[in-house]
Scaffold this motif. Structure first.
Motif, short mmCIF file in Angstrom:
data_model
loop_
_atom_site.label_atom_id
_atom_site.label_comp_id
_atom_site.label_asym_id
_atom_site.label_seq_id
_atom_site.Cartn_x
_atom_site.Cartn_y
_atom_site.Cartn_z
N THR A 1 -36.02 -10.98 -43.89
CA THR A 1 -35.23 -12.20 -43.99
C THR A 1 -35.91 -13.13 -44.98
O THR A 1 -37.12 -13.29 -44.95
CB THR A 1 -35.13 -12.91 -42.62
OG1 THR A 1 -34.55 -12.01 -41.67
CG2 THR A 1 -34.29 -14.16 -42.70
N ALA A 2 -35.11 -13.73 -45.85
CA ALA A 2 -35.62 -14.73 -46.79
C ALA A 2 -35.03 -16.09 -46.42
O ALA A 2 -33.87 -16.18 -46.00
CB ALA A 2 -35.25 -14.37 -48.22
N TYR A 3 -35.84 -17.12 -46.58
CA TYR A 3 -35.39 -18.48 -46.26
C TYR A 3 -36.16 -19.46 -47.13
O TYR A 3 -37.24 -19.17 -47.64
CB TYR A 3 -35.61 -18.78 -44.78
CG TYR A 3 -37.03 -18.54 -44.30
CD1 TYR A 3 -37.98 -19.56 -44.29
CD2 TYR A 3 -37.43 -17.27 -43.89
CE1 TYR A 3 -39.27 -19.33 -43.88
CE2 TYR A 3 -38.73 -17.02 -43.47
CZ TYR A 3 -39.65 -18.06 -43.46
OH TYR A 3 -40.94 -17.83 -43.06
N LYS A 4 -35.58 -20.65 -47.31
CA LYS A 4 -36.23 -21.67 -48.14
C LYS A 4 -37.53 -22.11 -47.46
O LYS A 4 -37.54 -22.40 -46.27
CB LYS A 4 -35.30 -22.86 -48.34
CG LYS A 4 -34.12 -22.54 -49.25
CD LYS A 4 -33.35 -23.77 -49.63
CE LYS A 4 -34.14 -24.50 -50.67
NZ LYS A 4 -33.41 -25.53 -51.38
N ALA A 5 -38.59 -22.16 -48.24
CA ALA A 5 -39.88 -22.60 -47.71
C ALA A 5 -39.80 -24.05 -47.23
O ALA A 5 -40.36 -24.41 -46.20
CB ALA A 5 -40.97 -22.45 -48.77
N ASP A 6 -39.07 -24.87 -47.98
CA ASP A 6 -38.86 -26.28 -47.62
C ASP A 6 -37.37 -26.55 -47.73
O ASP A 6 -36.84 -26.73 -48.83
CB ASP A 6 -39.64 -27.19 -48.56
CG ASP A 6 -39.41 -28.67 -48.29
OD1 ASP A 6 -38.59 -29.02 -47.40
OD2 ASP A 6 -40.03 -29.49 -48.98
N PRO A 7 -36.66 -26.59 -46.60
CA PRO A 7 -35.20 -26.77 -46.64
C PRO A 7 -34.74 -28.05 -47.35
O PRO A 7 -33.62 -28.11 -47.83
CB PRO A 7 -34.80 -26.81 -45.16
CG PRO A 7 -35.92 -26.12 -44.45
CD PRO A 7 -37.16 -26.42 -45.25
N SER A 8 -35.62 -29.04 -47.46
CA SER A 8 -35.22 -30.30 -48.11
C SER A 8 -35.42 -30.26 -49.62
O SER A 8 -35.00 -31.18 -50.32
CB SER A 8 -36.00 -31.47 -47.51
OG SER A 8 -37.38 -31.34 -47.81
N SER A 9 -36.06 -29.21 -50.15
CA SER A 9 -36.34 -29.11 -51.58
C SER A 9 -35.22 -28.34 -52.29
O SER A 9 -34.59 -27.47 -51.71
CB SER A 9 -37.67 -28.38 -51.79
OG SER A 9 -37.87 -28.11 -53.15
N ASN A 10 -35.03 -28.67 -53.57
CA ASN A 10 -34.05 -27.90 -54.35
C ASN A 10 -34.74 -26.81 -55.17
O ASN A 10 -34.12 -26.17 -55.99
CB ASN A 10 -33.23 -28.82 -55.26
CG ASN A 10 -34.02 -29.32 -56.45
OD1 ASN A 10 -35.25 -29.32 -56.46
ND2 ASN A 10 -33.31 -29.76 -57.47
N GLU A 11 -36.05 -26.59 -54.95
CA GLU A 11 -36.78 -25.57 -55.67
C GLU A 11 -36.53 -24.20 -55.04
O GLU A 11 -36.39 -24.07 -53.83
CB GLU A 11 -38.28 -25.86 -55.65
CG GLU A 11 -38.67 -27.07 -56.47
CD GLU A 11 -40.17 -27.26 -56.50
OE1 GLU A 11 -40.70 -27.52 -57.58
OE2 GLU A 11 -40.81 -27.14 -55.44
N ALA A 12 -36.51 -23.17 -55.90
CA ALA A 12 -36.28 -21.79 -55.44
C ALA A 12 -37.59 -21.17 -54.95
O ALA A 12 -38.04 -20.14 -55.45
CB ALA A 12 -35.66 -20.97 -56.55
N LYS A 13 -38.21 -21.83 -53.99
CA LYS A 13 -39.42 -21.31 -53.34
C LYS A 13 -38.99 -20.80 -51.97
O LYS A 13 -38.70 -21.58 -51.07
CB LYS A 13 -40.47 -22.41 -53.20
CG LYS A 13 -41.05 -22.88 -54.51
CD LYS A 13 -42.10 -23.95 -54.30
CE LYS A 13 -42.72 -24.40 -55.60
NZ LYS A 13 -43.73 -25.46 -55.40
N LEU A 14 -38.93 -19.48 -51.88
CA LEU A 14 -38.50 -18.85 -50.63
C LEU A 14 -39.69 -18.21 -49.94
O LEU A 14 -40.72 -17.93 -50.55
CB LEU A 14 -37.44 -17.78 -50.92
CG LEU A 14 -36.21 -18.21 -51.71
CD1 LEU A 14 -35.30 -17.03 -51.94
CD2 LEU A 14 -35.46 -19.32 -50.99
N LYS A 15 -39.52 -17.98 -48.67
CA LYS A 15 -40.44 -17.17 -47.87
C LYS A 15 -39.65 -15.93 -47.49
O LYS A 15 -38.45 -16.00 -47.20
CB LYS A 15 -40.87 -17.89 -46.59
CG LYS A 15 -41.75 -19.10 -46.82
CD LYS A 15 -43.17 -18.67 -47.08
CE LYS A 15 -44.11 -19.86 -47.09
NZ LYS A 15 -45.45 -19.45 -47.51
#
Length: 166
Positions: A69-83
């Motif tokens: 499963t992939a998800y946004k590292a910081d849900p409030s950020s608009n950066e494409a940094k996923l975990k």
């Protein structure tokens, strides 16, 4: 001298990122089979905004795969940094393996991307098509160089013309 912070895509649309991607080139890693061919990833957007992940490759004609499963590292950020959390077999590890998955570049049509992570130990060049022309490939490699990657460690992934079934 410290390496500069990597540039990460801003405003990645996960619904457009979803679907099948082929690994064009990558750094070798301990969690992927070294001699795999036809390596690909399929991302499926779920209602909760996360992505189902299916990574597949074929070794000596046998399919090897891992789900996650992939998800946004910081849900409030608009950066494409996923975990990305992978579900490894219970005999291999007690806990799921979690890693960074940063989209460093994607073209406007969501056809080619460069993906890495902060330590620069892992790098993937991926495409919607299993083969890309050398000009595009070289442009994507240059994006990785621009982000501080040692692209001498990059190896092309063999992709056959007749792909394995879904």
């Amino acid at each position: 001298m410290a390496k500069k912070e990597m540039g990460v895509v801003k405003g990645l649309f996960l619904f457009r990122y979803s679907g099948r991607w082929y690994e064009i080139a990558a750094f070798s890693s301990f969690f992927e089979a070294r001699n795999a061919v036809d390596t690909r990833a399929t991302y499926t957007l779920k209602e909760d905004g996360t992505l189902d992940v299916l990574n597949e490759g074929w070794v000596n004609g046998k399919r090897e795969y891992i789900r996650g499963t992939a998800y946004k590292a910081d849900p409030s950020s608009n950066e494409a940094k996923l975990k990305v959390k992978f579900y490894v077999p219970s005999f291999f590890a007690i806990f799921p393996a979690i890693g960074d998955y940063w989209v460093l570049y994607i073209d406007a049509d969501y056809q080619h991307a460069v993906v890495g992570q902060p330590s620069r130990k892992y790098l993937w060049i991926i495409s919607r098509k299993s083969h890309i022309d050398d000009k595009i490939y070289n442009q994507l490699v240059q994006k990785a160089v621009d982000e501080g990657y040692d692209v001498s460690k990059l190896h092309k992934t063999p992709q056959s013309d007749a792909h394995p079934p879904l």
